[in-house]
Design an enzyme around this catalytic site. Structure first.
Site, PDB file in Angstrom:
ATOM      1  N   TYR A   1       7.936   2.061  -7.400  1.00 17.77           N
ATOM      2  CA  TYR A   1       7.193   0.814  -7.540  1.00 17.77           C
ATOM      3  C   TYR A   1       6.821   0.533  -8.997  1.00 17.77           C
ATOM      4  O   TYR A   1       6.869  -0.607  -9.450  1.00 17.77           O
ATOM      5  CB  TYR A   1       5.956   0.819  -6.643  1.00 17.77           C
ATOM      6  CG  TYR A   1       6.299   1.019  -5.175  1.00 17.77           C
ATOM      7  CD1 TYR A   1       7.417   0.421  -4.601  1.00 17.77           C
ATOM      8  CD2 TYR A   1       5.521   1.831  -4.368  1.00 17.77           C
ATOM      9  CE1 TYR A   1       7.747   0.609  -3.267  1.00 17.77           C
ATOM     10  CE2 TYR A   1       5.830   2.025  -3.021  1.00 17.77           C
ATOM     11  CZ  TYR A   1       6.948   1.409  -2.486  1.00 17.77           C
ATOM     12  OH  TYR A   1       7.269   1.606  -1.158  1.00 17.77           O
TER      13      TYR A   1
ATOM     14  N   GLU B   1       0.862  -1.168   0.000  1.00 25.22           N
ATOM     15  CA  GLU B   1       0.000   0.000   0.000  1.00 25.22           C
ATOM     16  C   GLU B   1       0.902   1.222   0.000  1.00 25.22           C
ATOM     17  O   GLU B   1       1.922   1.237   0.674  1.00 25.22           O
ATOM     18  CB  GLU B   1      -0.898   0.054   1.253  1.00 25.22           C
ATOM     19  CG  GLU B   1      -1.935  -1.044   1.339  1.00 25.22           C
ATOM     20  CD  GLU B   1      -1.430  -2.319   2.009  1.00 25.22           C
ATOM     21  OE1 GLU B   1      -2.162  -3.320   2.001  1.00 25.22           O
ATOM     22  OE2 GLU B   1      -0.285  -2.310   2.550  1.00 25.22           O
TER      23      GLU B   1
END
Length: 172
Positions: A131, A119
């Site tokens: 990411y 998250e």
């Protein structure tokens, strides 16, 4: 490892209890609601399925090593859940987070992980950019996930974990 990392001589290793003051300090300056020291302590003492690592440098020959980044990844069956990743201010944007995340995911692959999830705050664009570089994709939104600011979290997954791609990212 990229050129900036090489110049700093960044070393990765498992987190130890003696590191917790530095680890907590990095988390405290990195997040509005940092993990408390006892949360890291719990991971070290009780979670055999956690990968808890630090990145450290030695500023100069006679100085003790300092921790510049930390990561905790939980292994749940075949899934590597990135719990936290933080880099000390002054050492950000040097590729250290990429190196640490890549090596931690490689360790998770060795332990049987086939996919990863995490998250990330909607406002944390720098982390999202990292990411995306790994191939994580947004798959959902966790509303009001961060209770401190009521900010939503973007749920991101990476499936499958590709050892060759991740190894290339570890090298910068």
């Amino acid at each position: 490892m990229n050129e900036k990392q090489n110049a700093l001589d960044v070393r990765l290793r498992p987190m130890r209890s003696a590191d917790l003051d530095q680890v907590e300090a990095i988390d405290r300056v990195s997040f509005p609601t940092p993990w408390p020291k006892n949360a890291f302590q719990y991971e070290l003492r009780h979670q055999r399925n956690s990968v808890c690592w630090v990145a450290e440098i030695t500023p100069h020959e006679d100085a003790p090593a300092i921790i510049v980044a930390t990561i905790v990844v939980w292994l749940v069956v075949d899934e590597a859940h990135v719990g936290t990743l933080a880099v000390r201010p002054g050492y950000r944007q040097m590729g250290i987070a990429q190196y640490l995340l890549a090596e931690a995911l490689i360790e998770c692959i060795k332990r049987g992980a086939r996919k990863s999830l995490l998250e990330v705050r909607e406002s944390n664009l720098a982390a999202q950019q990292l990411y995306f570089k790994f191939g994580f994709q947004p798959v959902g939104l966790r509303h009001d996930y961060y209770k401190d600011t009521h900010e939503d979290a973007i749920l991101m997954t990476l499936e499958p974990l590709s050892p060759s791609k991740i190894s290339a990212l570890a090298k910068g």
